[in-house]
Motif scaffolding. Structure first.
Motif, PDB file in Angstrom:
ATOM      1  N   VAL A   3       0.857  -1.184   0.000  1.00 52.31           N
ATOM      2  CA  VAL A   3       0.000   0.000   0.000  1.00 52.31           C
ATOM      3  C   VAL A   3       0.892   1.231   0.000  1.00 52.31           C
ATOM      4  O   VAL A   3       1.708   1.425   0.901  1.00 52.31           O
ATOM      5  N   VAL A   4       0.735   2.060  -1.021  1.00 54.72           N
ATOM      6  CA  VAL A   4       1.570   3.244  -1.192  1.00 54.72           C
ATOM      7  C   VAL A   4       0.696   4.483  -1.060  1.00 54.72           C
ATOM      8  O   VAL A   4      -0.352   4.592  -1.708  1.00 54.72           O
ATOM      9  N   ALA A   5       1.122   5.408  -0.209  1.00 55.92           N
ATOM     10  CA  ALA A   5       0.419   6.685  -0.040  1.00 55.92           C
ATOM     11  C   ALA A   5       1.193   7.755  -0.805  1.00 55.92           C
ATOM     12  O   ALA A   5       2.367   8.002  -0.522  1.00 55.92           O
ATOM     13  N   ILE A   6       0.539   8.382  -1.777  1.00 58.68           N
ATOM     14  CA  ILE A   6       1.209   9.339  -2.662  1.00 58.68           C
ATOM     15  C   ILE A   6       0.487  10.681  -2.601  1.00 58.68           C
ATOM     16  O   ILE A   6      -0.748  10.748  -2.599  1.00 58.68           O
ATOM     17  N   ASP A   7       1.277  11.745  -2.540  1.00 61.07           N
ATOM     18  CA  ASP A   7       0.720  13.092  -2.547  1.00 61.07           C
ATOM     19  C   ASP A   7      -0.057  13.314  -3.850  1.00 61.07           C
ATOM     20  O   ASP A   7       0.477  13.130  -4.944  1.00 61.07           O
ATOM     21  N   THR A  29      -7.150   1.774 -11.421  1.00 61.64           N
ATOM     22  CA  THR A  29      -7.738   0.429 -11.390  1.00 61.64           C
ATOM     23  C   THR A  29      -7.521  -0.288 -12.712  1.00 61.64           C
ATOM     24  O   THR A  29      -7.236  -1.502 -12.731  1.00 61.64           O
ATOM     25  N   ASP A  30      -7.626   0.424 -13.823  1.00 62.04           N
ATOM     26  CA  ASP A  30      -7.380  -0.186 -15.137  1.00 62.04           C
ATOM     27  C   ASP A  30      -5.946  -0.686 -15.270  1.00 62.04           C
ATOM     28  O   ASP A  30      -5.682  -1.639 -16.021  1.00 62.04           O
ATOM     29  N   LEU A  31      -5.033  -0.065 -14.541  1.00 60.94           N
ATOM     30  CA  LEU A  31      -3.643  -0.534 -14.542  1.00 60.94           C
ATOM     31  C   LEU A  31      -3.477  -1.815 -13.739  1.00 60.94           C
ATOM     32  O   LEU A  31      -2.404  -2.420 -13.737  1.00 60.94           O
ATOM     33  N   GLU A  36      -7.151   2.125  -2.617  1.00 64.65           N
ATOM     34  CA  GLU A  36      -7.640   2.049  -1.238  1.00 64.65           C
ATOM     35  C   GLU A  36      -8.561   3.220  -0.939  1.00 64.65           C
ATOM     36  O   GLU A  36      -9.691   3.047  -0.495  1.00 64.65           O
ATOM     37  N   LYS A  37      -8.052   4.431  -1.169  1.00 65.11           N
ATOM     38  CA  LYS A  37      -8.881   5.621  -0.990  1.00 65.11           C
ATOM     39  C   LYS A  37      -8.207   6.826  -1.616  1.00 65.11           C
ATOM     40  O   LYS A  37      -6.989   6.850  -1.820  1.00 65.11           O
ATOM     41  N   GLU A  42      -4.288  13.097  -0.772  1.00 59.82           N
ATOM     42  CA  GLU A  42      -3.522  11.859  -0.849  1.00 59.82           C
ATOM     43  C   GLU A  42      -4.255  10.782  -1.642  1.00 59.82           C
ATOM     44  O   GLU A  42      -5.485  10.711  -1.633  1.00 59.82           O
ATOM     45  N   VAL A  43      -3.466   9.931  -2.303  1.00 59.77           N
ATOM     46  CA  VAL A  43      -3.989   8.768  -3.012  1.00 59.77           C
ATOM     47  C   VAL A  43      -3.309   7.532  -2.435  1.00 59.77           C
ATOM     48  O   VAL A  43      -2.077   7.464  -2.391  1.00 59.77           O
ATOM     49  N   GLN A  44      -4.100   6.569  -1.976  1.00 63.14           N
ATOM     50  CA  GLN A  44      -3.547   5.320  -1.448  1.00 63.14           C
ATOM     51  C   GLN A  44      -3.875   4.188  -2.418  1.00 63.14           C
ATOM     52  O   GLN A  44      -5.042   3.953  -2.733  1.00 63.14           O
ATOM     53  N   VAL A  45      -2.830   3.497  -2.868  1.00 60.48           N
ATOM     54  CA  VAL A  45      -2.981   2.482  -3.901  1.00 60.48           C
ATOM     55  C   VAL A  45      -2.254   1.214  -3.475  1.00 60.48           C
ATOM     56  O   VAL A  45      -1.169   1.267  -2.896  1.00 60.48           O
ATOM     57  N   ASP A  46      -2.860   0.054  -3.773  1.00 61.20           N
ATOM     58  CA  ASP A  46      -2.190  -1.243  -3.602  1.00 61.20           C
ATOM     59  C   ASP A  46      -1.389  -1.528  -4.876  1.00 61.20           C
ATOM     60  O   ASP A  46      -1.974  -1.774  -5.933  1.00 61.20           O
ATOM     61  N   ILE A  47      -0.077  -1.491  -4.767  1.00 60.27           N
ATOM     62  CA  ILE A  47       0.773  -1.749  -5.927  1.00 60.27           C
ATOM     63  C   ILE A  47       1.198  -3.213  -5.912  1.00 60.27           C
ATOM     64  O   ILE A  47       1.718  -3.709  -4.919  1.00 60.27           O
TER      65      ILE A  47
END
Length: 545
Positions: A3-7, A29-31, A36-37, A42-47
């Motif tokens: 889980v990555v939190a990105i500005d 999501t298409d990638l 996550e939210k 902030e953008v939180q993504v499961d990489i």
């Protein structure tokens, strides 16, 4: 997944276009990366583990930008020669044998870069780096260094230096014992009589990898030129991490310079930012995906995934993949990128173009009968991963290590090999269930694999275990005999002189047609202690075919 939190503002700057939250979430999501939210900042993504290049705002931003059609095609990266070298001494061979390095010039050390770079460093440490055991990354102020550099190993009480955040010299041994970073990661160097150091030409210590860098060369807001060192136990992983970092810094305007790594008779220049070239047959892509894409369509989809594409000859594409895409190995990986760009939701389900009559295989029918039988004996079926690790498969059961199937580039320390037997998996489950009421009776119909004459042989097995203060050798023997009777197996039992997993004199080998097919008995107390199990356990395991 990580889980990555990105500005969010930083991310959109690299995308190159303002996107609302819905569009941003759709593209991510298409990638193939679950969101996550998304908040205002902030953008939180499961990489997924196969795309570590997306662990930062730079990497995720460039992927979104390509997929959205904002900036498609290949992004070229290059490194000029710095004239700087690192000499690798033989003393590091048994400790931490590999190093790669680069210099990033004209870095604008603002808050966004620092936040992104630190986050990228830590995510690479935790994933590709296996918590720094496999790869560790260091950043230092190049203008405070005196090249050329030396990478060597010294005794724990030699070469004291002032570690980051301290004001007096510490020996490597003291750092590992008293400093928090040493306590957190010192286990990586445990058991080695020497510790690795990176030193400059004046003998100043730059870093003690994978633990800490020196205070005198730390990064500050005024730093403009950054020296990047990556050390580890896997040369491939070391080089891949360096490339990902260099590409991220280049995206922020830094000029990348290469460093020569001298291994005595061999010299490598790092980073190697040259792209990967592949000839891709159109027919192969359509066969894999079950589609009928034209050459132009596949070219467009690959360009939207960041590849450079040229139509070289009829029916084939020359594909140039960016250097940071360490997940591209063969044609099927490019076909997957075509599918992502086309959109998995756009594929229409179709029925196979043939008729067939399906039925259960004989082995599945037998496995079903065994499951019913074991449930009738009062056992609960469990499903354990077939992939395990040395500690679980060999060390905890006190079993001597024998040839097994190991993963060349494991993603985590917990899953590094194919299990060679099933009882350790059951003990792991019992250890995690020790707060549940007794008795605990579990079984598994699963697979293990061994090496025979250097070739892998997969075996279907039945294994069961009972955890209970009253369980005994005789109880487990009655279960084994019951299984044999119901399955029509003619088994014999032979006493085991020595099996380290079981109590001496309380285990036997299972024989059928004169050949050993399994074992059962009472688990040794030390093995139970190794797994953290507090009650007696009996277990059996036998080959089904």
């Amino acid at each position: 997944m990580a889980v990555v939190a990105i500005d969010k503002k930083d991310l959109l700057a690299f995308v190159g276009k303002a996107l609302d939250d819905g569009e941003l979430a759709r593209l991510v999501t298409d990638l193939g990366m679950p969101v996550e939210k998304i908040t205002e900042s902030e953008v939180q993504v499961d990489i997924t583990p196969n795309r570590p290049d997306m662990f930062s705002a730079e990497g995720l931003g460039r992927a979104i930008s390509s997929l959205a059609g904002i900036k498609t095609g290949l992004r070229n990266y290059s490194a000029t020669d710095s004239g700087v070298s690192v000499s690798v001494e033989r003393s590091v061979k048994k400790v931490r044998p590999y190093i790669a390095a680069a210099i990033a010039r004209n870095v604008k050390m603002d808050d966004a870069l620092v936040k992104s770079l630190v986050a990228l460093q830590e995510k690479l440490h935790d994933t590709l780096g296996r918590r720094r055991r496999k790869v560790a990354i260091g950043f230092t102020d190049f203008n405070k260094l005196k090249p050329p550099f030396t990478y060597k190993a010294v005794k724990p009480d030699e070469s004291p230096f002032i570690p980051l955040g301290q004001s007096e010299p510490w020996t490597p041994a003291r750092i590992l014992k008293e400093l928090k970073q040493g306590q957190d990661y010192g286990y990586i160097l445990e058991g080695h009589g020497q510790y690795p150091l990176i030193c400059d030409s004046e003998g100043n210590v730059i870093a003690l990898p994978p633990i800490i860098t020196a205070e005198m060369v730390k990064i500050t807001p005024s730093t403009r030129d950054v020296f990047i060192d990556v050390t580890g136990t896997s040369q491939h992983a070391v080089h891949e991490c360096l490339k990902i970092i260099c590409c991220a810094l280049a995206d922020r305007g830094a000029q990348i310079q290469s460093v020569n790594i001298n291994y005595g008779k061999k010299t490598l220049t790092t980073p190697d930012l040259s792209p990967l070239k592949t000839m891709l047959p159109i027919r192969t892509v359509n066969k894999i995906l079950g589609m009928d894409f034209t050459t132009e369509q596949i070219k467009e989809y690959l360009e939207r995934m960041g590849h450079g594409v040229e139509i070289k000859e009829k029916g084939k594409l020359s594909v140039v993949s960016p250097t940071y895409r360490n997940d591209i190995f063969q044609e099927i990986d490019l076909a997957e990128d075509v599918a992502i760009a086309f959109g998995y939701n756009n594929f229409e389900p179709i029925l196979p173009q043939f008729s067939s009559i399906g039925k259960r295989s004989p082995s599945d029918v037998r496995a079903g009968l065994i499951r019913d039988l074991m449930i009738g004996f009062g056992f609960t079926e469990v499903l354990a991963p077939y992939i395990t690790n040395r500690a679980t498969n060999f060390e905890k059961p006190m079993l001597g290590e024998h040839p097994a199937i190991h993963i060349k580039n494991p993603l985590t320390e917990n899953f590094t090999m194919f299990r060679s037997w099933c009882i350790p998996s059951l003990l792991e489950i019992l250890a995690a269930s020790k707060d549940q009421k007794m008795p605990q009776k579990i079984f598994e119909v699963g697979h293990a694999a061994i090496l025979v004459d250097g070739k892998p042989v997969e075996q279907e097995k039945l294994a069961a275990a009972i955890c209970d203060p009253k369980t005994s050798f005789n109880e487990m023997r009655s279960i084994v005999e019951g299984v044999a009777y119901e399955l029509g197996l003619k088994l014999e039992f032979a006493g085991l002189d020595s099996h380290p997993t079981f109590i001496p004199g309380r285990a036997v080998e299972i024989i059928m047609d004169g050949k050993p097919i399994g074992v059962f008995g009472e688990i040794h107390p030390q093995v139970l202690n190794n797994f953290g199990i507090e009650q007696p356990v009996t277990a059996f395991e036998l080959k089904l075919a």
